[in-house]
Each structure stands twice: as structure tokens, then as C-alpha cells.
Scaffold this active site. Structure first.
Site, short mmCIF file in Angstrom:
data_model
loop_
_atom_site.label_atom_id
_atom_site.label_comp_id
_atom_site.label_asym_id
_atom_site.label_seq_id
_atom_site.Cartn_x
_atom_site.Cartn_y
_atom_site.Cartn_z
N LYS A 22 0.84 -1.20 0.00
CA LYS A 22 0.00 0.00 0.00
C LYS A 22 0.88 1.26 0.00
CE LYS A 22 -3.00 2.54 3.16
NZ LYS A 22 -4.19 2.64 2.31
N ARG A 531 -6.38 -0.27 -0.77
CA ARG A 531 -7.14 -0.11 0.46
C ARG A 531 -7.23 -1.42 1.24
NH1 ARG A 531 -7.73 4.84 1.93
NH2 ARG A 531 -9.29 4.01 3.33
N CYS A 659 -23.63 0.01 -0.97
CA CYS A 659 -22.49 0.43 -1.80
C CYS A 659 -22.33 -0.27 -3.12
CB CYS A 659 -21.20 0.12 -1.09
SG CYS A 659 -20.72 1.23 0.13
N HIS A 710 -14.78 6.50 -5.53
CA HIS A 710 -13.62 5.60 -5.55
C HIS A 710 -12.49 6.16 -6.40
CE1 HIS A 710 -16.83 2.66 -4.41
NE2 HIS A 710 -15.91 2.42 -3.51
#
Ligand code: GLN
Ligand code: ZN
Length: 774
Positions: A22, A531, A659, A710
Site C-alpha cells: 500500500k 485499500r 455500496c 472511488h
């Protein structure tokens, strides 16, 4: 042909024990490190991973170690490799036609006016993949050599690893028709054009040194895809006939994780010219014997790749014996799915109660279990009797531990009656709410969170480390809330939120404040791209020792005369995004959480909060892949939401938020939630879902998202206006709400403010237009 290893895993977490990937990827995106540096850091992460896997007992040179590294997503990796880059990104190809890493990231994240690939849930997990777009004229060609390079890299380090690629049937079954494709076009129609590229890929993998390749075909277990089981099985038959005949290829393992294979698919794979098949025996039964197995290795997925429980080794061993009875050439043991769905290592959790730890297994412990069972396969069950006994003892200890069963919680659940699950008439509620709230048409709101800035994260970290005290931290949060409230007033939003700065995560926050949960320190699991979330562990009976959100909501409400939404996470989502106890039905656990939330809602109402949102973004993702299991799931999941919210008065407006945009699939369930207002994701699919809402006859408030949160892209006024036009053209005006797709916590302030301004400007224009035409 080399034999398949006796023990393996279908995949391993790729973000790194400390989320190294990440950090590296995000620094590359900000420009802090260049591509070469990113590649170096990724390679060292892969090296550490291989070393660790070998240490845990997977063989270095027998293909037991899977190569499951990905910079963003395994579906995108496969799509890019076969050249399925959408037309709008065509200019990003290299001169030789290959697709460079920069184009890969752009397809994932979007650029300028070009939206990224749509993102959606991977089977019934909390992982999100990027949806490939396939057109009738998509040209398939080998466009990346990344898989082969990983194999060579491993070879150079002394390993023979097993590359893992999403299989051709699954790649197409998960794809969507590209914009402009003719009505009725199905990506799976392109299978015959795609297969030669997969065959060529297999040849390059063999040349790079792979002895085995794993092709993941979870589409073959799903009953929730547009293609039915017969079509998928027929596609698999064609696909593996071609790939089996590929020249100079590695041996092929076809893996079918996440549920039971359809009978048709099982028969097809058993007969296919491939060398090994992996089946999920934690979510499916041992299949019946089938023609063609005599030549194959059967890989039993008996160690659960989706939960964190240590589980019953003896039962796993027994299942392997059943598998052995099918008469295959050999049997091997594996995890049921990739371990990408669980954290790295329980050994990394110094804060957890040692007793709880003794009941747990994260990825590394699961590999240990695989190694034990593999030894059992080689040396006989007696050789692992001690390990089996230790696992059984841990299970027995868990059953009798305090907190696993709480008398008061159980009594309350038994006393529930059907009236506890219903609110009054919608029409009556609607009238009471209109009177109480007096909102304009097309009310604007956000989904709850505002950007989680570096300042917020730093303050939280300092508080956790004890560098600032509770008073200082709370003071900081209040200032943050005040700032977010005045920003929303300035922007002109109609229904405000407090911004959720006190929450690190929408589930963990509740887990930390409820009894029955434990929270991990390093238990990160990839959610999408860079994420990761840190699911909590729900191990005991759940209850609420004290109000949780009330003081933040009332503080925010005290700052403004506009309504502020109370913000809760619903029972299904709390379960879906936690690792949940496996010793009682999920529905029972969900009702315990629901009762705790019901008390919270009642406290919010008493404190003067008029709108309460109960987020259920995970409702769809927990939907079982098999149709016969869906009604029971919808029954308990919808029931728990209703139990949580049914105590609210008529004038209290209950919102929910979901979502994803596959509204049609669960529309009945969404309607049955009986929320007054529902916000859903719609921007990435450019409002496609609006048609489904109309045809379903859904009659309560609905906010199809107009801003894809996003991606860092700011939607233009015109773009938002188009989506609103579509909504008001297809739905009764009084139903439509205006909101982003989801919370804003992952976005920066600049893009958030710019986007919200555009949303409000577009809403005002639409309001004027509809007023004129009325
Ligand atoms: N209220 C939450 C937020 O805004 C909802 C997030 C979600 O649905 N994932 O962050
Ligand atoms: Zn959301």
C-alpha cells in the site's frame, strides 16, 4: 510432469505484513517514488513472502508456493495480460502494443474525463475487483509479461513457484459488455477468441520455468452471475479442451473456490485434459466420483481461507479421506480459497487475550495447518494425532469460555416477537417526516464520512499512543465536526452529517464499543487496490455497555438548524466486515447486534436526532452464491435490519446506504428493509441502476449516487446534471435524493469540495428546470 505438491494454499495476502505494498503504490501515485523504485520495493516484498512461505512449510521447488502478487487486482492483471484494455485508454499502450504499468494503474483509477473500470464485489467476499469491459471487437493479444517475470524472478531466487491467473471462463463471466456493444452481446461469446492468448500465456509461463499453473475459475461455483451453470460448464469444457492441448505448457490446476461446483461443471472439469482440480470443501460437500479423475490430483480445500478460526483439524482430515475415496490419482490438501481474505499472522497480535489467540488461525497459522494435514496424507493420520487433539481441545475450550454465552443477551433474543420487526405504515411515516423536516425537492446530502485527513489520522494515532489525553483528542474531534458542519452549510447541503472523524472504520468503531468483539493491531485485509481494512473478531455474545454515537451526533446537531443525520453501521455489515464466530447461526448473532443498535437509535431519538442512517453496504456481498441458500439469508439479514430500526418513531426518518449498483439482484430485500430513504452507488455505471429502480416499483426515497468517490476525479456539473435528469425522468420527483455514491473518507478536501459544489449547482439547475416544467 512433476507431481502436484501434497500441501499448498490457493493464494496469500499480497499487501504485506505492514501494508508495505500500500505504502509503495501510494507513494508512486503521488510521484514520491518512480516506477523503478516501486518495482524494486514490490520485488523485495515478494522475496520476503516466498521466504516466509517456505519457512512455514511450503516446498521451495515443488510448486507449492503460489505467485499471487498483484499491484491492484487479480482480475485486472488477467484482463491487462490478454490485452482487454478499454478503448478509452488505448493511447496509453506502448509503441509495441503492450500495456505498461502506468496504463494498468490508469485503468484502475481513471484519468481526466475517462472513468476507471467499474469496481464490484468478488463473489460473496469483501474484496472488490475491477470489472473488465469486453466489446465484440476487443482484440485479445498477450500484452504483458508480468506473470512470466514473477516466475523467473522466483527461479532466480531458487524457487519453483506456481503462477496463479484468473481463468478464461471467469474472466469473461465477470466482465461486462463495453459501452456501445449491441444489445444481447455477452462477453462469454468471445471465449474462442480469448483462448489462444491464454494458451500462449501458458507456453510463456512454462518457458519462464513454471511446472504448474493455477487457473482460478470461481465463476463455475456461482449461481449469481448473468451466465447460468450450463453455459458456464459448456464454456469450461471448450476452454480446457483448448488449454489442455496448448503446446509446451505447465501442468494445470483448475481451482473452483467459494462454494460447491455445479454438477455440470464438476463433470466437465473431471473429464477435462488438465492435471489437478481444487474444490472448496468448507462451503461445499465432497463431490461424487466422476469419469476422468483417475489421471488427476484432487486438491481438497479443507482449511477455511475466509475465517480466522483455528477450526477442527480432525474433521478436515476426515474430509480429505472422503476425497481420497473418489479414486483420483492423488489427493492434496489446500486452503479453500486464497488467503487474501485473512490477515497475515496471529503472532503479530500482542494485544489479544492469549485465550482468544489459542482459538485463532490467520494466514500463517493456516499454512501450518495445511502442512500438518499434508504430513497426515503422506504418513497416515496417526502421524498427526497430537495436532488433531490439540485443535479439538482448543475448540472445546472456546465452547465453555465466559462471554461466549451471555444469559441476559440470550433472554432478550428469546423474548422477541414479530411486532419488534415492523414499523408503522410508510405513508403515515412519510407525512410525519415531511412535516417534521420540511426538506426541498431533490434534497442533497452526503453518505456520512468527510475526508479523513492526515491531521485526523495523526491525532488518532497520538491518542492511541497516549501522547495526547482524551480531553485533547475530543476537543480536536469537536473542532473537526464544527468545521465540517460549517463547510456543509456554506456548500448548501440540505441534510448534514457530522463527518465521522472519530471513526477509524465504520465497523471497527462499533466493535470497539460493543462487548463480544476483539480488535486486532495488524490484522489488515485488502478491500480493493491499495485499500485495506482491519476486520474485528466477533467471538462472543454482543451487547452495548453504553451509548456510542450519541454525544457526537448531538454536538453536531447543536451547531446547526439543519437536520444532522445520526450515523450507524447496520448489523449485516457489522457481521460481513468482521470475522464472525462460527459456532451459532449468523442470524442469531445479527439479532444480538441489532438489539444493541436499536438501543442506540432510541437514545439518538431522545437526544433530538430526527434522521438516522443505518448503513448496510454489505447486504449484497453476503448473499450466498447458491440460490437455494438465498431466501434464508435474506430472511435473517433483512430481519436484523428491521429489528434494529423498527423501534424508531414515525417522524424519525430512517436512511440506509448500500455500496453497489447491482440493485436488481436484491431489490426485494432492499424494499423489505423498509427504510424511508436508501442511497446507492450509481455513478460508475452512469445511472444504469435507475431503470431497475423504476421497473421494480420501489416507492420510498432513493438517492442514486452522482459522484464516484472511488476515484479522485471531480464530476462536472453537466455530468451530474445528466444523472439527475435521468433520475427525475424515470422516477417520481418526490422520491429522488441527491448524494455521492459513498462516504468521502478516502478523498482529499480539494476534490471533495469541488465535487460537492458541482453536485449542488447541478441540483439547483435541475430543481429550477422541474419547477418550470411543472
Ligand atoms: N457512512 C459511511 C461513510 O460515509 C458509509 C461507508 C460505506 O458505505 N462503506 O463512510
Ligand atoms: Zn458506501
Amino acid at each position: 510432469m512433476t507431481a502436484f505438491p501434497t500441501g499448498t494454499i490457493l493464494g496469500y495476502p499480497r499487501i504485506g505484513r505492514r501494508r508495505e505494498l500500500k505504502r509503495a503504490v501510494e507513494s508512486h501515485w503521488t510521484g514520491a517514488i518512480d516506477e523503478a523504485e516501486l518495482e524494486t520495493q514490490a520485488a523485495s516484498l515478494r522475496r520476503a513472502t516466498r521466504e516466509r512461505l517456505a519457512e512455514l512449510g511450503l516446498g521451495r521447488d515443488d510448486s507449492a508456493i503460489p505467485e499471487t502478487f498483484s499491484y491492484y487486482d487479480q482480475v485486472l492483471d488477467a484482463a491487462i495480460t490478454v490485452g482487454a484494455l478499454p478503448e478509452r485508454f488505448a493511447s496509453l499502450r506502448s509503441a509495441d502494443g503492450s500495456i505498461p504499468l502506468s496504463a494498468y494503474f490508469t485503468a484502475a483509477r481513471g484519468a481526466g474525463e475517462n472513468p476507471p473500470l467499474e469496481m464490484t464485489k468478488w463473489f460473496d467476499t469483501n474484496y472488490h475487483y475491477l470489472v473488465p469491459e469486453i466489446a465484440p471487437d476487443t482484440v485479445f493479444s498477450l500484452s504483458s509479461d508480468r506473470y512470466g517475470r514473477l516466475v523467473s524472478e522466483a527461479r532466480a531466487e531458487g524457487y519453483t513457484t506456481r503462477p496463479v491467473v484468473v481463468g478464461p471462463v471467469t474472466l469473461l463471466a465477470l466482465a461486462k459488455p463495453a459501452d456501445g456493444a449491441p444489445e444481447g452481446f455477452r462477453p462469454l461469446d468471445r471465449l474462442d477468441d480469448l483462448l489462444p492468448v491464454y494458451a500462449e500465456l501458458l507456453t510463456t509461463l512454462r518457458a519462464a520455468g513454471a511446472e504448474w499453473v493455477q487457473l482460478d475459475e470461481p465463476a463455475l461455483v456461482s449461481e449469481s452471475l448473468p451466465e447460468d451453470a450450463a453455459a458456464l460448464a459448456a464454456a469450461a469444457e471448450r476452454a480446457y479442451a483448448v488449454l489442455g492441448a496448448a503446446s509446451d505448457r505447465p501442468s494445470i490446476l483448475v481451482a473452483a473456490p467459494y462454494a460447491q461446483l455445479s454438477d455440470a461443471a464438476w463433470a466437465t472439469l473431471a473429464a477435462a485434459p488438465v492435471e489437478a482440480l481444487a474444490v472448496d470443501l468448507t462451503r461445499g460437500a465432497v463431490p461424487s466420483s466422476a469419469a476422468g479423475l483417475e489421471q488427476k490430483t484432487l486438491v481438497g480445500g479443507v482449511i477455511d481461507g475466509r475465517n480466522v478460526w483455528r477450526g477442527d483439524l480432525g474433521a478436515a482430515q476426515a474430509r480429505l479421506e472422503e476425497l481420497d475415496a473418489l479414486g483420483a490419482a492423488a489427493v492434496a490438501v489446500a486452503t479453500s480459497t486464497s488467503l487474501q481474505h485473512v490477515p497475515h499472522d496471529v503472532g503479530d497480535e500482542p494485544d489479544l487475550d492469549p485465550r482468544l489467540v489459542s482459538w485463532l488461525a490467520f494466514a500463517d497459522q493456516k499454512i501450518g495447518q495445511v502442512a500438518v494435514l499434508a504430513r497426515g496424507l503422506r504418513e497416515g493420520a496417526e502421524a498427526i494425532a497430537d495436532e488433531i487433539a490439540a485443535a479439538s481441545a482448543a475448540l472445546a475450550d472456546r465452547r465453555s469460555a465466559p462471554g461466549v454465552s451471555d444469559g441476559a443477551v440470550r433472554e432478550r433474543a428469546t423474548a422477541l416477537r414479530s411486532a419488534d420487526f415492523s414499523r408503522g405504515e410508510y405513508a403515515v411515516r412519510d407525512a410525519a417526516q415531511q412535516e417534521a423536516l420540511g426538506l426541498p425537492v431533490l434534497p442533497t446530502t452526503t453518505i456520512g464520512s468527510f475526508p479523513q485527513t492526515g491531521d485526523i489520522r495523526r491525532a488518532r494515532a497520538r491518542f492511541t499512543r497516549g501522547e495526547i489525553d482524551e480531553t485533547a483528542y475530543e476537543g480536536f474531534l469537536r473542532e473537526e465536526i464544527a468545521r465540517v458542519i460549517s463547510l456543509q452549510e456554506e456548500l448548501g447541503l440540505d441534510v448534514l452529517v457530522h463527518g465521522e472523524p472519530e471513526r477509524n472504520d465504520m465497523v471497527q468503531y462499533f466493535a470497539e464499543n460493543l462487548d463480544g468483539f476483539a480488535v486486532t493491531r495488524n490484522g489488515w485485509v485488502q478491500s480493493y487496490g491499495s485499500r485495506a481494512t482491519r476486520p474485528s473478531i466477533l467471538w462472543g455474545d454482543v451487547s452495548r455497555p453504553a451509548p456510542i454515537t450519541v454525544r457526537w451526533a448531538t454536538y453536531a446537531q447543536s451547531l446547526t438548524s439543519l437536520p444532522v443525520k445520526g450515523m450507524l453501521t447496520g448489523p449485516v455489515t457489522i457481521l460481513a466486515w468482521s470475522f464472525v464466530r462460527d459456532d451459532q447461526p449468523l442470524g442469531e448473532t445479527a439479532n444480538q447486534v441489532a438489539l444493541a443498535l436499536r438501543d442506540e437509535i432510541s437514545d439518538l431519538e431522545s437526544a433530538g436526532i430526527q434522521i438516522i442512517q443505518v448503513d448496510e453496504p454489505a447486504l449484497r456481498e453476503l448473499l450466498p452464491l447458491h440460490r437455494d441458500a438465498q431466501p434464508a439469508y435474506l430472511d435473517w439479514s433483512v430481519g436484523s435490519f428491521r429489528l434494529a430500526t423498527a423501534g424508531a418513531g414515525d417522524a424519525t426518518q430512517v436512511h440506509t446506504h448500500l455500496c453497489y449498483s447491482e440493485f436488481a439482484v436484491v431489490i426485494d430485500a432492499i424494499a423489505a428493509l423498509d427504510a424511508d430513504v436508501t442511497s446507492i452507488e450509481a455513478a460508475r455505471s452512469r445511472g444504469e441502476v435507475i431503470g431497475d429502480i423504476r421497473t421494480s416499483g420501489f416507492a420510498h426515497g432513493i438517492g442514486p449516487g452522482v459522484y464516484d468517490i472511488h476515484s479522485p476525479r471531480v464530476p462536472s456539473v453537466a455530468e451530474v446534471g445528466e444523472l439527475l435528469d435521468r433520475a427525475v425522468a424515470e422516477l417520481p420527483l418526490r422520491q429522488v435524493w441527491v448524494n455521492p455514491d459513498c462516504g468521502l473518507k478516502t478523498r482529499g478536501y480539494d476534490e471533495t469540495v469541488a465535487s460537492l459544489k458541482n453536485i449542488i449547482e447541478a441540483t439547483r439547475a435541475t430543481r429550477e428546470r422541474v419547477a418550470v416544467s411543472a
